[in-house]
Enzyme design. Structure first.
Site, PDB file in Angstrom:
ATOM      1  N   ALA A 192       0.792  -1.240   0.005  1.00  0.00           N
ATOM      2  CA  ALA A 192       0.027   0.034   0.021  1.00  0.00           C
ATOM      3  C   ALA A 192       0.790   1.304  -0.147  1.00  0.00           C
ATOM      4  CB  ALA A 192      -0.906  -0.011   1.229  1.00  0.00           C
ATOM      5  N   SER A 219      10.778   0.950  -5.292  1.00  0.00           N
ATOM      6  CA  SER A 219      10.682   1.173  -6.753  1.00  0.00           C
ATOM      7  C   SER A 219      11.751   1.627  -7.397  1.00  0.00           C
ATOM      8  CB  SER A 219       9.671   2.205  -6.412  1.00  0.00           C
ATOM      9  OG  SER A 219       9.409   3.141  -7.867  1.00  0.00           O
ATOM     10  N   GLU A 264      11.876   4.238  -9.163  1.00  0.00           N
ATOM     11  CA  GLU A 264      11.644   5.751  -9.131  1.00  0.00           C
ATOM     12  C   GLU A 264      12.748   6.077  -8.264  1.00  0.00           C
ATOM     13  OE1 GLU A 264       9.800   8.521 -10.420  1.00  0.00           O
ATOM     14  OE2 GLU A 264       9.744   7.031 -11.789  1.00  0.00           O
ATOM     15  N   TYR A 308       7.459  11.100  -4.309  1.00  0.00           N
ATOM     16  CA  TYR A 308       7.226   9.384  -4.341  1.00  0.00           C
ATOM     17  C   TYR A 308       8.662   8.933  -4.222  1.00  0.00           C
ATOM     18  CZ  TYR A 308       5.952   5.148  -5.823  1.00  0.00           C
ATOM     19  OH  TYR A 308       5.964   3.420  -5.921  1.00  0.00           O
TER      20      TYR A 308
END
Ligand code: F7E
Length: 328
Positions: free
Chosen positions: A85, A129, A131, A153
């Site tokens: 999540a 991630s 990212e 993020y």
């Protein structure tokens, strides 16, 4: 034999839904947590796991509340936990930096801390991630490539990665980071570029709309199939030792290539429909991602099964079918 108990945060997301299918097939007793609002409106929020609801137990809890997570962990006492999540839309993280950073970092910290308090033997997977590489120092990126995140993020995922590694090193927990590169599917959210494209191609083909507004067509990503990536997540928690792994396909393609292919599969000329719109550009872009998954291949025996063309085709075909089914 007693079934193993597994706790999945973000069970209602793309990865949560594929992972739950896999875990049920493997005979786990699956528990998930979703926000209370999702339980109040399951049609809207739980569409990806509608077919699984009779086989899993769902608790309401929030990444913003430590007590809610603690209570759920205490009730389940899981042997494995997959923490998926998050506020995962990079673009939105620029609009609401504070809530992205609070939710993603604190949420991960709460999950780790609750597990450490109640079930320290529980094996835990954190959805890190690509990212985190952001303005990457090298290509392809591997487990040693330095992080240079380019969004709130990405920053939140670096913190989650560090928290997870530190729970492993400081408290001896079996905690793993999966550094997953972009992974897509017909269950992808409509705000992400691949689904935005596949759905628009389907809508245009079916005469429902004419134009698709996109941002930077030159950004390059390593796109894999989410169904393959959840297998790697599970494999990480079945090893003798906890570790961190890059999960990727080793190929990179631009947004432009994705558009060309998707529209081609729908029998359309993308140039007649796509409008480049500055509104969809990001304040800081991640230009090029391509993962080196050789560690996962060697240690986990994992490799991606679905290639780029098949992924694009799968998404476009599924969206065309979705629209046709709605018309019936
Ligand atoms: O953007 C460009 C955009 O939003 C991909 C998340 O799952 O993967 C995902 O993050 C690229 C970017 O995904 C539009 O500028 C152009 O360069 O599909 P995306 P993302 O930001 O790569 C990583 C691994 C995660 O962890 C994240 O949670 O496409 N782009 N035009 C556009 N992107 C969007 N969304 N919309 C456009 O119109």
């Amino acid at each position: 034999m007693k079934k193993r108990k597994v706790f999945v945060t973000g069970i209602d997301g793309q990865d949560g839904s594929y992972l739950t299918e896999l875990l049920l097939k493997k005979g786990y007793d699956v528990y998930g947590m979703v926000r209370r609002v999702a339980l109040e409106d399951p049609e809207h929020h739980l569409w990806r796991i509608k077919h699984l609801l009779k086989d899993v137990t769902i608790y309401p809890a929030s990444l913003e509340s430590y007590p809610s997570i603690f209570n759920v962990v205490e009730k389940i006492k899981p042997q494995e936990c997959y923490h998926l999540a998050a506020q995962s839309f990079v673009s939105y993280s620029f609009e609401d930096e504070f809530s992205t950073i609070n939710t993603n970092i604190n949420g991960t910290h709460y999950v780790l801390s609750a597990l450490k308090e109640k079930v320290p033997q529980c094996r835990v997977y954190f959805a890190a991630s690509s990212e985190m590489f952001g303005n990457a120092k090298e290509t392809p990126q591997n487990e040693f490539t330095p992080f240079h995140p380019r969004s709130p993020y990405g920053i939140s995922k670096v913190a989650g990665f560090d928290l997870t590694r530190n729970y492993r090193e400081a408290y001896g927990m079996f905690a793993c980071n999966g550094i997953c590169f972009n992974h897509e599917s017909p269950r992808r959210g409509f705000e992400f570029v691949t689904r935005k494209i596949s759905y628009a191609a389907a809508e245009i083909k079916m005469g429902l709309t004419k134009k698709l507004h996109l941002g930077n067509l030159e950004a390059k990503r390593d796109w894999g199939f989410a169904g393959d990536y959840v297998e790697a997540m599970w494999m990480m928690l079945q090893q003798d030792k906890p570790d961190d792994y890059v999960i990727a396909t080793g190929e990179t393609h631009s947004v432009r290539e994705f558009v060309e292919l998707a529209f081609g599969f729908a029998g359309l000329d993308w140039k007649k429909h796509v409008v480049v719109d500055k509104a969809f550009y990001r304040p800081a872009e991640v230009h090029l991602l391509m993962g080196d998954y050789s560690k996962a291949r060697k240690k986990l025996g994992w490799k991606p099964k679905v290639g780029f063309r098949d992924l694009v085709r799968m998404m476009v075909d599924s969206d065309i079918k979705r629209i046709k089914d709605r018309r019936k």
